[in-house]
Design an enzyme around this catalytic site. Structure first.
Site, short mmCIF file in Angstrom:
data_model
loop_
_atom_site.label_atom_id
_atom_site.label_comp_id
_atom_site.label_asym_id
_atom_site.label_seq_id
_atom_site.Cartn_x
_atom_site.Cartn_y
_atom_site.Cartn_z
CB CYS A 1 -54.37 -30.33 -11.08
SG CYS A 1 -52.54 -30.51 -10.87
CB CYS B 1 -52.61 -33.25 -9.38
SG CYS B 1 -52.36 -31.40 -8.79
#
Ligand SMILES: [Zn+2]
Length: 164
Positions: free
Chosen positions: A77, A80
């Protein structure tokens, strides 16, 4: 920097003076901790701690004497990875007042499902054994800090009831 670890009773931290591992109990997260070997006072956890099992997570949430901010993330991600250093800043600034933990939703799929995590990064704040606020998406450290502070102050569970 030494990496702190979470187990089912507390945060395990290496003493900066002698290297011995000491456990800061979930029930005493806000209290000073002295090294069992050399008596040096250990600084409170100042970086996010990775959760390794859902059982550890449940114990933490049930027993934590400080608010806990949970970063749900996954290795693939991109956002993230952007939020990770921002959480590092928040953890350093709020050391002793807040614990930040990271839940890899690829590794701990049961947690992601149980809490209905639909997108990552998601940041959830827990206090007094329950979730009090949640937000999704990457944002800078000051906004994360403000979000957590607002959640904690409006929940009325700033301190654990057994706090002396
Ligand atoms: Zn020591």
């Amino acid at each position: 920097m030494a990496t702190n670890e979470l187990d089912n009773r507390g945060v395990v931290m290496a003493c900066p003076a002698c290297g011995k591992k000491n456990r800061l109990l979930f029930e005493r997260l806000g209290d000073p901790l002295r090294c069992g070997q050399c008596k040096t006072t250990l600084p409170p956890p100042a970086s996010p701690v990775e959760v390794r099992s859902s059982a550890d997570f449940d114990r933490l949430i049930a027993a934590a004497s400080l608010p806990v901010a949970v970063d749900y993330w996954a290795p693939w991600c991109g956002p993230c990875r952007m939020v990770a250093p921002e959480l590092e800043k928040v953890a350093a600034r709020q050391a002793g007042r807040l614990l930040i933990v990271k839940v890899n939703t690829d590794a701990l799929t049961d947690l992601g499902e149980r809490f209905g995590i639909r997108s990552i990064p998601t940041l959830a704040v827990f206090a007094g054994g329950r979730e009090i606020a949640r937000t999704s998406g990457a944002r800078p450290a000051p906004e994360i800090e403000a979000f957590i502070a607002k959640a904690v102050s409006s929940s009325g569970t700033r301190e654990h009831e057994t706090h002396a």
